[in-house]
Design an enzyme around this catalytic site. Structure first.
Site, PDB file in Angstrom:
ATOM      1  CE1 TYR A 192      -4.019   2.030   0.094  1.00  0.00           C
ATOM      2  CE2 TYR A 192      -2.816   3.321   1.708  1.00  0.00           C
ATOM      3  CZ  TYR A 192      -3.879   3.181   0.837  1.00  0.00           C
ATOM      4  OH  TYR A 192      -4.791   4.198   0.715  1.00  0.00           O
TER       5      TYR A 192
ATOM      6  CE1 TYR B 135       4.654 -13.837  -1.887  1.00  0.00           C
ATOM      7  CE2 TYR B 135       3.442 -13.439   0.146  1.00  0.00           C
ATOM      8  CZ  TYR B 135       3.470 -13.845  -1.180  1.00  0.00           C
ATOM      9  OH  TYR B 135       2.306 -14.266  -1.791  1.00  0.00           O
TER      10      TYR B 135
ATOM     11  NE  ARG C 257      -2.242 -12.213  -2.463  1.00  0.00           N
ATOM     12  CZ  ARG C 257      -3.536 -12.358  -2.204  1.00  0.00           C
ATOM     13  NH1 ARG C 257      -4.185 -11.372  -1.570  1.00  0.00           N
ATOM     14  NH2 ARG C 257      -4.190 -13.440  -2.554  1.00  0.00           N
TER      15      ARG C 257
ATOM     16  CE  LYS D   4       4.735 -17.421  -1.853  1.00  0.00           C
ATOM     17  NZ  LYS D   4       3.536 -17.443  -0.969  1.00  0.00           N
TER      18      LYS D   4
ATOM     19  CB  ILE E  33       6.257 -20.804  -0.605  1.00  0.00           C
ATOM     20  CG1 ILE E  33       7.563 -20.986   0.173  1.00  0.00           C
ATOM     21  CG2 ILE E  33       5.075 -20.657   0.365  1.00  0.00           C
ATOM     22  CD1 ILE E  33       7.941 -19.797   1.038  1.00  0.00           C
TER      23      ILE E  33
END
Length: 291
Positions: free
Chosen positions: A109, A135, A140, A164, A206
């Protein structure tokens, strides 16, 4: 670090009809992963709907996974956020006993610069008593952690052991693999390109779909790591249609529909997420029946 080579599973959080945490189903899910060849488990990641869980519920999930696992597989705990101070505080105050590493998402964000991402993870690294897996998931977080930034973090910290990588970009993944130290783990966070990433020098995945087909998916990754390309791709093409299906209406709606079909969980999600549509559920059911 060898503990995190192969297939890790990003566990869902099963819910009962009243949307309370279903620890019995969670235990059943964990047991099925262990029995079918998964190398490690990731607890309270995005797939776990962790954003909708209270702190008490998070502790309940951690305790159940640790109890059922009983030390058999390495455990990774998701701790991340868009406030550096908040992530540092959570790491310092969390009960990390029984966990082997932390998975920490790039700040979302805020859309930090690459320098901001670097400084964030420097601070997180300094606060953590456990190894850290970064990650990167631009879909996202709304920002992409570039290969050069990940390489800088890898070389300037002592306990950031891998990433990841879920940008869904095989070219970016290959550049990343070429830059980072040889012992730094580049782990796929995208089920569909797990095999090509592994064959390009990645260390596994993952995964979301792996908890639906743990034996087949982990066999595919092991075959890829061992250079058995034809065997690995045979499994990839067998599983691939299910990957499109489970992400068609978002995660974890699809994987929960699949696990419900396999009678491991009750298909319930917490708002703002909703269950898969009837049409998608039928497609998933048909795939499982024919698998």
């Amino acid at each position: 670090m060898k503990a995190f080579i192969g297939t890790g599973v990003a566990l869902i959080t099963p819910f009962k009809e009243d949307l309370s945490v279903d620890t019995e189903a969670l235990g059943k899910l964990v047991e099925s992963q262990i029995a079918n060849g998964i190398e490690y488990l990731v607890v309270l990641g995005t797939t776990a709907e962790s954003a909708t869980l209270s702190q008490q519920e998070k502790e309940l999930v951690k305790a159940e996974v640790k109890k059922v696992n009983a030390g058999r597989l390495p455990l990774v705990l998701g701790i991340g956020g868009n406030s550096t101070a908040g992530v540092v505080e959570e790491i310092k105050t969390s009960d990390l006993e029984g966990f082997d590493a932390i998975l920490s998402v790039s700040p979302y964000y805020n859309k930090p610069s690459q320098e901001g991402v670097y400084r964030h993870f420097k601070a997180v690294s300094e606060a953590s008593p456990l190894p850290i897996i970064l990650y990167n998931v631009p879909g996202r977080t709304a920002s992409n952690m570039l290969p050069e930034t990940i390489n800088r973090i890898a070389r300037d910290t002592n306990n950031v052991i891998g990433v990841k990588e879920a940008a869904g970009d095989i070219v970016q993944a290959m550049k990343l693999i070429s830059l980072v130290p040889d012992d730094f783990l580049v782990i796929s966070g995208d089920d569909m390109i797990t095999l090509p990433m592994t064959l390009a020098g990645g260390k596994g995945v993952i995964s979301v779909i792996a908890q639906g087909f743990p034996q087949e998916f982990s066999d595919m990754v092991r075959a890829g790591l061992n250079g058995k390309v034809a065997e690995a791709y045979k499994l990839h093409y067998k599983i691939a249609p299910s990957i499109d299906l489970i992400f068609a209406e978002g995660n974890p709606s699809g994987i929960k529909a699949l696990l419900a079909k396999k009678q491991i969980i009750t298909n319930r999600l917490r708002l703002p997420l909703v269950e898969a549509t009837e049409k998608l559920q039928e497609k998933i059911d048909d795939f499982v029946d024919q698998f």
